[in-house]
Design an enzyme around this catalytic site. Structure first.
Site, short mmCIF file in Angstrom:
data_model
loop_
_atom_site.label_atom_id
_atom_site.label_comp_id
_atom_site.label_asym_id
_atom_site.label_seq_id
_atom_site.Cartn_x
_atom_site.Cartn_y
_atom_site.Cartn_z
N GLU A 115 -45.33 32.31 67.09
CA GLU A 115 -44.81 33.57 67.62
C GLU A 115 -44.31 33.30 69.03
OE1 GLU A 115 -46.81 37.30 65.49
OE2 GLU A 115 -48.05 36.46 67.04
N ARG A 129 -42.28 38.09 75.09
CA ARG A 129 -41.84 39.44 74.71
C ARG A 129 -41.11 40.20 75.79
NH1 ARG A 129 -46.87 41.43 71.07
NH2 ARG A 129 -46.34 39.95 69.45
N HIS A 162 -46.31 48.91 73.16
CA HIS A 162 -47.06 48.17 72.14
C HIS A 162 -48.47 47.81 72.56
CE1 HIS A 162 -47.62 45.64 68.71
NE2 HIS A 162 -47.69 44.53 69.41
N HIS A 216 -42.96 46.15 72.75
CA HIS A 216 -42.60 45.20 71.70
C HIS A 216 -41.09 45.26 71.51
CE1 HIS A 216 -42.44 42.88 68.07
NE2 HIS A 216 -43.72 42.60 68.22
N ARG A 262 -49.28 39.95 77.88
CA ARG A 262 -50.11 39.32 76.84
C ARG A 262 -49.28 38.36 76.00
NH1 ARG A 262 -51.27 41.53 71.00
NH2 ARG A 262 -49.13 42.14 71.36
C1 LIG Z 1 -48.46 47.56 64.93
C2 LIG Z 1 -49.33 46.60 65.71
C3 LIG Z 1 -49.27 45.25 65.44
C4 LIG Z 1 -50.08 44.34 66.14
N1 LIG Z 1 -50.06 43.02 65.80
C5 LIG Z 1 -50.95 42.19 66.40
C6 LIG Z 1 -51.06 40.83 65.99
O1 LIG Z 1 -50.38 40.39 65.07
N2 LIG Z 1 -51.97 40.05 66.63
C7 LIG Z 1 -52.75 40.50 67.65
O2 LIG Z 1 -53.55 39.73 68.20
N3 LIG Z 1 -52.66 41.78 68.05
C8 LIG Z 1 -51.79 42.62 67.45
N4 LIG Z 1 -51.73 43.93 67.86
C9 LIG Z 1 -52.65 44.39 68.90
C10 LIG Z 1 -54.04 44.51 68.30
O3 LIG Z 1 -53.93 45.04 66.98
C11 LIG Z 1 -54.90 45.42 69.12
O4 LIG Z 1 -54.83 45.07 70.48
C12 LIG Z 1 -56.36 45.29 68.67
O5 LIG Z 1 -56.46 45.51 67.29
C13 LIG Z 1 -57.21 46.27 69.43
O6 LIG Z 1 -58.48 46.25 68.86
P1 LIG Z 1 -59.59 47.18 69.47
O7 LIG Z 1 -60.80 46.96 68.66
O8 LIG Z 1 -59.65 46.98 70.93
O9 LIG Z 1 -59.01 48.66 69.26
P2 LIG Z 1 -58.51 49.45 67.98
O10 LIG Z 1 -58.41 48.61 66.78
O11 LIG Z 1 -57.29 50.20 68.40
O12 LIG Z 1 -59.69 50.47 67.75
C14 LIG Z 1 -59.95 51.49 68.68
C15 LIG Z 1 -60.98 52.39 68.10
O13 LIG Z 1 -61.46 53.32 69.06
C16 LIG Z 1 -61.50 54.61 68.48
N5 LIG Z 1 -61.43 55.59 69.55
C17 LIG Z 1 -60.47 55.74 70.50
N6 LIG Z 1 -60.79 56.73 71.34
C18 LIG Z 1 -61.97 57.24 70.91
C19 LIG Z 1 -62.81 58.30 71.34
N7 LIG Z 1 -62.52 59.06 72.41
N8 LIG Z 1 -63.94 58.55 70.66
C20 LIG Z 1 -64.26 57.81 69.57
N9 LIG Z 1 -63.52 56.79 69.12
C21 LIG Z 1 -62.38 56.51 69.78
C22 LIG Z 1 -60.34 54.62 67.52
O14 LIG Z 1 -60.45 55.64 66.58
C23 LIG Z 1 -60.48 53.22 66.93
O15 LIG Z 1 -61.48 53.18 65.96
C24 LIG Z 1 -50.93 44.83 67.16
C25 LIG Z 1 -50.98 46.19 67.45
C26 LIG Z 1 -50.19 47.08 66.72
C27 LIG Z 1 -50.27 48.54 67.04
#
Ligand SMILES: Cc1cc2nc3c(=O)[nH]c(=O)nc-3n(C[C@H](O)[C@H](O)[C@H](O)COP(=O)(O)OP(=O)(O)OC[C@H]3O[C@@H](n4cnc5c(N)ncnc54)[C@H](O)[C@@H]3O)c2cc1C
Length: 556
Positions: free
Chosen positions: A127, A297, A358, A248, A393
């Protein structure tokens, strides 16, 4: 330190207790929960919607780790530091890249199935910004969905992890020493725990993901409203690097009026050889960067934006017609389906694309163990700023960061528990009552905040554009105060709490972005187009006594 500001909300009507309460059920939150269980601690995961409703499920490209032959953590470190444009914390990056490969192996042992070749070896792709093939993927382009499936299955099968879905966490609770002691939340729906309640805990972990919804067009799901950063600010924690929002470059363009979450066309499509072209078919990235379409990016997003401006176009195109139908179907089934659902067939026509918000490179400031500046409050995943991303990032480093630093938080909690440093806490009710209630904007404010942010604080920023955005946001805050004074406050409910969080993080983001008078990483100032190393320092944002975010350059 104690919580100085709280969202306006009814007093908690019920209370429950656990050892570690984790907010969020993405890769970061679920990894913390699974790992604190190994230390014999009970965990409670609170999540806003369903367990798999965060960004994790949407991740397409994959997870970066030096797993391939000839690749090394050192090379992964080099690529990460280049993308971070001088603001990475090198020790945090070293932790990420050295602990990363084993963390991915442990994820596989938990049940995540990555794509493998005929010889059984994990298939790796490239990537933007990576000089090696080091991105492991699953289901072709459904990596996040597979990671989420495996982690959700694992937490569901552990009776020591209690899951509370459809619950919005509001604010932190502390004890008389200012140590995190739990949180307040609102459970949606009916049942034993309906409405606003409180969870008491020995430690609190925020894993609430990103804040993409602060902009009109984003790849982030509806739950990504920056709640964790807003909560942390109100609790007196320091946040940092908020100005570094990654846009993105290639998000499916759905028309000028499209709002909210938009489908992503993963960088891996360019990694496999798709070309970025303008309406005349010119490959405009060639000659702009040695990696052409695979440049970092920010460079690609800026190049697309400039080309759009120069040609008066609303989007550019990503041309992958030369892949042929079979490769599209096998390698990128999700993207193919999502394009076709919007009437575009990538097998026969170029895909219209434009940049959209993104990833939040900044967030709640943490040390190498995920500790924030509030004792007992931890943060990991996209909501945190561990220092690994710096000003931008590197692609596919975020899932890895979520994994690695979640494991480190669990290890720190386990150590403290063994050392007797994680006692039960009693909540300081007087302090909770003394905190100022933040008035809530009406739910319609969400769309206005998004428009203001995209117009003035998006890919291209200037002092004038951000002053306009800041003035619009201030007006919304003043209106919320005026409605309280007129005894016509907005009802406390999910939409207005989210609007209040978006307003706070948007205001904090603009304050930091306006202050950083240079162009660096994914922060692009039209009026300060050069990188200025006097600015090679972080901006730390906290709330003033009156509740306004203020950013201060870090001491050098
Ligand atoms: C379309 C897309 C493609 C991506 N592709 C990649 C990739 O290929 N590789 C990569 O490394 N990263 C990628 N990313 C980034 C990566 O997916 C995210 O940075 C990562 O998944 C974040 O994980 P997390 O556990 O921090 O948060 P998330 O997976 O976003 O989870 C956050 C959680 O917190 C909960 N939450 C939020 N606020 C509250 C609240 N007030 N009370 C209770 N619960 C709450 C939500 O409901 C959710 O369950 C991508 C992101 C997107 C959007």
């Amino acid at each position: 330190m104690s919580v100085t500001h709280r969202l306006t909300a009814p007093a908690p009507g019920w209370t429950t207790t656990t050892d570690v309460v984790v907010v969020g059920s993405g890769v970061a939150g679920l990894t913390v929960a699974l790992n604190v269980r190994k230390a014999g601690l009970r965990a409670m995961v609170v999540t806003k919607a369903m367990l798999d409703d965060g960004s994790t499920r949407w991740a397409q490209g994959g997870i970066a780790a030096a797993l391939g032959e000839g690749d090394t953590p050192e090379q992964h470190l080099d690529d990460t530091l280049v993308a971070g444009a001088g603001l990475c914390d090198e020790e945090a990056v070293r932790t990420l890249v050295t602990e990363g490969p084993d963390a991915v192996r442990r994820l596989i042992a938990t049940g995540a199935a990555f794509d493998r070749g005929d010889d059984g070896a994990i298939l790796l792709t490239r990537e933007g910004g990576h000089h090696r093939r080091r991105i492991a993927h699953a289901g072709g382009d459904a990596t996040g969905a597979e990671i989420s499936r495996a982690l959700v299955a694992a937490v569901r099968s552990d009776p020591g992890i209690e899951l509370i879905e459809h619950a919005l966490v509001l604010d932190l609770l502390t004890d008389a020493d200012g140590h995190a002691a739990g949180l307040t939340l609102h459970v949606m729906g009916e049942g034993q725990r309906d409405g606003v309640g409180a969870i008491r805990a020995r430690a609190v972990v925020l894993a609430t993901g990103g804040m993409g919804q602060v902009f009109s067009a984003t790849t982030n799901p509806a739950v990504s409203t920056g709640d964790g950063v807003a909560l942390a600010l109100r609790a007196g924690a320091a946040v940092t690097d908020l100005e570094f929002v990654q846009f993105h470059p290639t998000v499916l363009w759905l028309g000028p009026e499209a709002e909210g979450q938009q489908p992503l066309v993963s960088e891996a499509v360019r990694g496999e050889g798709a070309h970025l072209v303008d309406a005349d078919g010119v490959r405009f990235m060639v000659g702009q960067h040695e990696l052409a379409e695979l440049a970092p990016r920010d460079i690609v997003a800026k190049a697309i934006t400039l080309r759009m401006q120069a040609q008066g176009a609303e989007h550019m195109f990503l041309d992958g017609r030369h892949f042929g139908a079979e490769m599209w179907e096998q390698r990128f089934p999700t993207i193919l389906a999502s394009c076709r659902a919007h009437g575009i067939d990538p097998v026969t026509e170029p895909i219209p694309v434009a940049p959209a918000a993104h990833y939040a490179s900044g967030g709640i400031r943490t040390d190498p163990h995920g500790r924030t500046t509030v004792p007992g409050l931890y943060a990991c995943g996209e909501v945190a700023c561990t220092g690994v991303h710096g000003a931008n990032r590197l692609a596919s480093n975020s899932l890895l960061e979520g994994l690695v630093f979640a494991e480190r938080i669990a290890a720190d909690l386990a150590d403290r528990h063994r050392a007797g440093e994680l006692p039960e806490r009693s909540v300081d009710v007087a302090a909770a009552r003394a905190a100022q209630s933040v008035p809530l904007p009406p739910s319609e404010a969400r769309a206005e905040i998004q428009r203001l942010m995209s117009r003035g604080a998006g890919v291209l920023r200037s002092a004038a554009s951000m002053a306009d955005t800041a003035a619009g946001l201030t007006l919304l805050a003043e209106q919320a105060y005026a409605h309280v004074a007129e005894e016509k406050p907005a009802d406390p409910r999910v939409e207005t709490w989210e609007a209040a969080n978006l307003l706070l993080v948007g205001t904090a983001l603009v304050a930091a972005a306006a202050q950083r008078e240079e162009t660096r990483g994914c922060h692009w100032r039209e009026d300060f187009p050069e990188r200025d190393d006097a600015w090679r320092r972080h901006l730390i944002t906290t709330l003033t006594a009156s509740g306004d975010p203020v950013s201060t350059p870090e001491e050098q």
